[in-house]
Structures are given as structure tokens and as C-alpha cells.
Design a protein around this motif. Structure first.
Motif, PDB file in Angstrom:
ATOM      1  N   GLY A 156      -9.164  -1.446  -3.572  1.00 44.67           N
ATOM      2  CA  GLY A 156      -9.658  -2.787  -3.829  1.00 44.67           C
ATOM      3  C   GLY A 156      -9.043  -3.427  -5.062  1.00 44.67           C
ATOM      4  N   SER A 157      -8.797  -2.637  -6.091  1.00 48.56           N
ATOM      5  CA  SER A 157      -8.244  -3.209  -7.319  1.00 48.56           C
ATOM      6  C   SER A 157      -6.867  -3.800  -7.044  1.00 48.56           C
ATOM      7  N   ALA A 158      -6.037  -3.058  -6.313  1.00 54.83           N
ATOM      8  CA  ALA A 158      -4.703  -3.545  -5.969  1.00 54.83           C
ATOM      9  C   ALA A 158      -4.808  -4.743  -5.024  1.00 54.83           C
ATOM     10  N   MET A 307     -10.359  -5.955   0.467  1.00 53.74           N
ATOM     11  CA  MET A 307     -11.329  -5.026   1.043  1.00 53.74           C
ATOM     12  C   MET A 307     -10.873  -3.585   0.872  1.00 53.74           C
ATOM     13  N   ASP A 308     -11.826  -2.687   1.065  1.00 52.36           N
ATOM     14  CA  ASP A 308     -11.567  -1.260   0.902  1.00 52.36           C
ATOM     15  C   ASP A 308     -11.875  -0.546   2.201  1.00 52.36           C
ATOM     16  N   LEU A 309     -10.917   0.224   2.686  1.00 58.25           N
ATOM     17  CA  LEU A 309     -11.194   1.059   3.857  1.00 58.25           C
ATOM     18  C   LEU A 309     -11.667   2.450   3.447  1.00 58.25           C
ATOM     19  N   HIS A 310     -11.547   2.774   2.144  1.00 62.26           N
ATOM     20  CA  HIS A 310     -12.054   4.079   1.698  1.00 62.26           C
ATOM     21  C   HIS A 310     -13.497   3.955   1.201  1.00 62.26           C
ATOM     22  N   LYS A 311     -14.118   2.815   1.478  1.00 62.21           N
ATOM     23  CA  LYS A 311     -15.556   2.696   1.232  1.00 62.21           C
ATOM     24  C   LYS A 311     -16.260   2.780   2.600  1.00 62.21           C
ATOM     25  N   TRP A 312     -16.616   1.624   3.186  1.00 61.53           N
ATOM     26  CA  TRP A 312     -17.470   1.714   4.383  1.00 61.53           C
ATOM     27  C   TRP A 312     -16.766   2.150   5.656  1.00 61.53           C
TER      28      TRP A 312
END
Ligand SMILES: *Cc1c(COP(=O)(O)O)cnc(C)c1O
Length: 499
Positions: A156-158, A307-312
């Protein structure tokens, strides 16, 4: 199918880095798969997290290895010293910060991707086709139009940094890529709620705009950006000769899971000609959840989305994605020519150079885990699991609300529940200290791993349900432990008041 026999293989080439003895490698690799599956199957019965004993910590301060060591020995040390002291986010009662619980299909894909070795910076490879397929699926999952582009990044940061860079360059009123910040006719202002993630501070620093250019808009009682305040701050900036460039709306704040009013902010940005960036690192995937989707309505109107795929989605670390409405603008923000990266009509260099959409040149084949996970589980399954986490948060919030020893500290709008234990006596600082200690004991005992935060100056226990293994009975286990440890602390000696 039977396991491969080393006698079926060409002889090993011991002068390269390939295994000098195929059978030794195969034995360790098979063992590693067996051990991994056994570990995941038995997670629930073990502790969430186990603190590292001091001698073990010392064992990680060895001299630089100069001579070879058998793989089996190294593997044994990993199993003995490293794996038992993992973060614990695979465990059903890990609810710290915000991160996914992992997935064996994704882990297998990471292994395959590493062996395949494709570098997704460029090149005409099936890996690049998988990457483009996955980013198009993600675009569809979050409801962006076909003309939008997306790029897989480390997290997400990137993803936020890329979105904010596109926003800055689009809004600067000068060709920033050529001329730099000095060419800007006016200073730029960005706006985000006081709950915004700190990666945006890093981004403002890297973008050369500085922390102060990111205005903190106050939040309401539900920790959502106050629109009236945003409107006022934008007007004040315009009056002062500053150009309002970008609103960063949060879809799922890290502290409380609150979601800004995305539809209203989108309408405001449209009317004002301001770039809308949505930080959906937590909440963007709500878009695929039957119950949760309504919470992020309006998100699809953003100019950029992180968005983050390593979260939800529980992809093994790391996997994030940035989606940008205007593909041409995305490309022109990051594309650079180089004679050694010239595209050819045929051959290996015929593919699209994906590095033109991100900050990295070399990129790992992280698309494979997403491709395999989406196909193996189907996108609907991820949506159902997100809805289940939402229901678990509602259940915990309801139990906290009905419990005289516990106080809810924020509405549980999505999957984060912030609350605290209330001792019979003690001033506000003593209550903070008791809750801090309560959290540490829960973690150190390996029972459960919530994290802590501070809301409006008061300490809160924070349970973030981003876990496909959590069951409803885990909530009762947490509450029983909280009451037991809380009572022990109340009857024990006073606690130090520092964090
Ligand atoms: C996690 C998170 C980030 C940072 O994402 P990383 O994947 O950790 O780099 C940014 N914003 C929000 C709201 C987050 O929850």
C-alpha cells in the motif's frame, strides 16, 4: 504421481549454484512442503506468537558464512529457530495492525514464481501476460472503467506513493517530469483526514512537497473526514494563492476502520477540479463483498486508488496494487526511455515494458500468486470471507457494548473494533496503563494478538479482523482471557504509567 527420482535427471553441475546433489535438495524440499502443511493444519492449537529467548537472538549475530553448509542442516535451524518465532499472522487469533493471514495456494505460487525467475520489468513472457490479466481483474473488482490502468507493487505504501505522484504531476500546472518543482506556478496542497496512514507523510516528503503541504482535515465522532472542514480549508488555500491539488480519502482507516464519505468527497472534488486519491489499503476489497460493497460506494469515481492484496485477499507478502483512471497519464508519469530498454517488434523485448507504470525497474512475478489464488478460490469466496470478518467485528462490538467491564472506543464501521477494559478504580492514566499491560500479557501468553492504539488521546485495545481463519468462538476466547487477566491486574500492584 510418484516423487521424482534423481536417477531420472541429468547429472548435477556442481560448478554452478544448482544443487550438487539433486537427491539432497529434493529431500529437503519435500520435507519443507510436508512441514508447512502440517504447521498450517495445526495452527489453532498453538500460540499466536512466542517471544524470542535471548540466547536465540544472539544466535542471529554470527560471522559471515565463508564455507558451504548442507541444506538439511540449515533447514533444521530454520525450523528450530526461525519458524516458531514468526509474527503469527497465520493464526486464527491474530488481529494486530492490519494484514492478511496467508494462503497456501499463494505460497506455492511464490515458490513457482521464484523458480520461474521472470523479471516483470519487461519482456515478452507469459508471466507478463499473467500480470496484465491480474491487474485487469483487479480493475474490474474495484469497479474502474476499462480505460484505467493498474500496476502491482510491493504494498500500500508504494501504491499510495505512485497515486500521489500521478496526482502531483497532473495538478502541478508545469511539466514536473522535465522541469521539477521549481517550475510550479503555485504551491500545491493535499488534504486527508487526521486518521490518514503515515505512508502519506513519507510520500509528501519524497514528492518534495513536505509534510505541511498535507492538510489534516478533522474527523467527526465516527472518525470520518468532516466535509465542512475540508470545504473551508480548500477555500482558505485558494484565497491564499495555494492550489488545492488532491484529496486523499481513506476507505478503511488503520486506527478504527472508518470509511470517509467517498461519494460526497468525489462530488466535491469533481466540482472543485481536485484529484481524488482513495487509500483503500484496507477497504478497497470491500467492493467484492456482498454486504460490504455499500460501504465503499463512490470509490470507483476516484482518479487513483491504492490497495493491498496482502491484507484482505491474504496473498503472501508482498502484494499491493495502484489503479489509475487515466492510463495515458499513468504511463507518462513513470515512463522513461533508455537505449538498453528499447522495445523490439519481435523477440524477448517485444512485450510492453511494465516498469513504465511503477518506480521499480526489476519487478518480481507477484502476479502469479494472485492469478492462482483468484482462480483456485474464485473471487466470490474472498468477498464472503470479508463479509464474515465484518460480521465478527459487529459481534465483538455488540458483546463489548453489553459488557459492563468493557467500553467501545469507536464505532466498528468495518472490521476494526477499538475498546478498553474498565477497572473499578483508577484515573484515566491508570486505565491506559492497565490496558497496555493487558495487551502485552495477552500477546506474551500466545492467547490472542490484538494491537493497541490511541484515539483522541486515550489508549485503546484494537482488534482488526482481517483473518480467514477466525471463527466466532475465538471472540469468546478473547473476552474470557481479557476478563481473567483484567481481574488479575486489578487485584495486583499498581502499574507504571509510561507506555
Ligand atoms: C496498511 C496500510 C497502508 C500501508 O500499506 P503497506 O502495504 O503496509 O505498505 C496504507 N494505508 C492504509 C490505510 C493501510 O491500512
Amino acid at each position: 504421481m510418484d516423487n521424482l527420482s534423481p536417477t531420472d535427471l541429468p547429472p548435477a553441475d556442481a560448478s554452478s549454484l544448482d544443487p550438487a546433489d539433486w537427491s539432497e535438495f529434493l529431500a529437503v524440499a519435500h520435507r519443507a512442503v510436508d512441514d508447512a502443511v502440517a504447521r498450517i493444519a495445526a495452527l489453532r492449537d498453538g500460540p499466536v506468537w512466542t517471544p524470542m529467548p535471548e540466547p536465540l537472538r544472539q544466535g542471529f549475530r554470527q560471522a559471515l558464512p565463508m564455507t558451504p553448509q548442507p541444506l538439511a542442516e540449515i533447514y533444521a535451524q530454520v525450523m528450530r529457530d526461525v519458524i516458531p518465532h514468526a509474527m503469527g499472522n497465520q493464526h486464527p487469533r491474530f488481529w494486530s495492525w492490519y494484514m492478511g493471514a496467508g494462503d497456501l495456494t499463494g505460497a506455492l505460487a511464490d515458490f513457482l514464481a521464484a523458480v520461474d525467475g521472470s523479471n516483470l520489468g519487461g519482456g515478452d513472457t507469459a508471466a507478463a501476460a499473467v500480470d496484465m490479466q491480474v491487474t485487469d481483474w483487479i480493475r474490474q473488482m474495484v469497479g474502474f472503467p476499462e480505460a484505467a490502468s493498474a500496476a502491482l507493487v510491493s504494498g500500500g505504501s508504494a501504491a499510495n506513493l505512485i497515486g500521489l505522484t500521478a496526482a502531483r504531476n497532473a495538478m502541478a500546472g508545469a511539466d514536473l517530469r522535465e522541469q521539477g518543482l521549481a517550475a510550479m506556478p503555485q504551491p500545491l496542497a493535499f488534504y486527508a483526514s487526521d486518521q490518514v496512514h503515515n505512508c502519506h507523510d513519507k510520500a509528501m516528503n519524497v514528492l518534495g512537497l513536505g509534510h505541511r503541504a498535507l492538510r489534516r482535515v478533522p474527523t467527526d465522532a465516527a472518525f470520518r473526514m468532516e466535509l465542512a472542514a475540508l470545504r473551508r480549508m480548500v477555500a482558505d488555500d485558494r484565497a491564499a494563492g495555494v492550489k488545492p491539488a488532491c484529496v486523499i480519502a481513506t476507505a478503511g482507516s488503520t486506527n478504527t476502520g472508518s470509511v470517509d464519505d467517498l461519494a460526497a468527497i468525489a462530488a466535491f472534488c469533481k466540482a472543485e477540479g481536485i484529484w481524488l486519491h482513495v487509500d483503500g489499503c484496507i477497504g478497497a476489497l470491500l467492493a467484492i463483498a456482498p454486504q460490504g460493497a455499500a460501504l465503499v460506494r463512490g470509490m470507483e469515481q476516484a482518479d487513483s486508488l491504492a490497495m493491498d492484496l496482502h491484507k484482505w485477499m491474504h496473498a503472501p507478502f508482498d502484494a499491493g496494487c495502484v489503479v489509475i483512471r487515466d492510463r495515458t497519464l499513468h504511463f507518462s508519469t513513470f515512463s522513461e526511455e533508455a537505449e538498453y530498454l528499447a522495445r523490439s517488434q519481435r523477440g524477448l523485448a517485444a512485450g510492453e515494458f511494465l516498469h513504465n507504470y511503477t518506480l521499480e525497474t526489476t519487478r518480481s512475478f507477484r502476479a502469479l500468486k494472485l492469478w492462482m489464488m483468484l482462480r483456485h478460490h474464485g473471487v466470490a469466496r474472498f468477498g464472503q470471507l470479508i463479509d464474515r470478518n465484518l460480521a465478527q467485528a459487529r459481534a465483538l462490538a455488540a458483546k463489548v457494548g453489553a459488557d459492563p467491564k468493557l467500553t467501545l472506543m469507536a464505532p466498528a464501521a468495518t472490521s476494526v473494533v477499538c475498546f478498553r477494559y474498565e477497572p473499578e478504580t483508577g484515573d484515566a492514566d491508570a486505565v491506559d496503563a492497565l490496558n497496555r499491560e493487558l495487551l502485552l500479557r495477552l500477546q506474551e501468553a500466545g492467547i490472542a494478538a490484538p494491537s493497541g492504539t490511541t484515539l483522541r488521546g486515550r489508549y485503546a485495545l484494537r482488534v482488526a479482523f482481517c483473518n480467514h481463519r477466525t471463527r466466532i468462538e475465538d471472540i469468546d476466547l478473547l473476552l474470557d482471557a481479557l476478563h481473567r487477566i483484567g481481574a488479575q491486574l486489578e487485584s495486583g500492584p499498581p502499574l507504571a504509567r509510561t507506555a
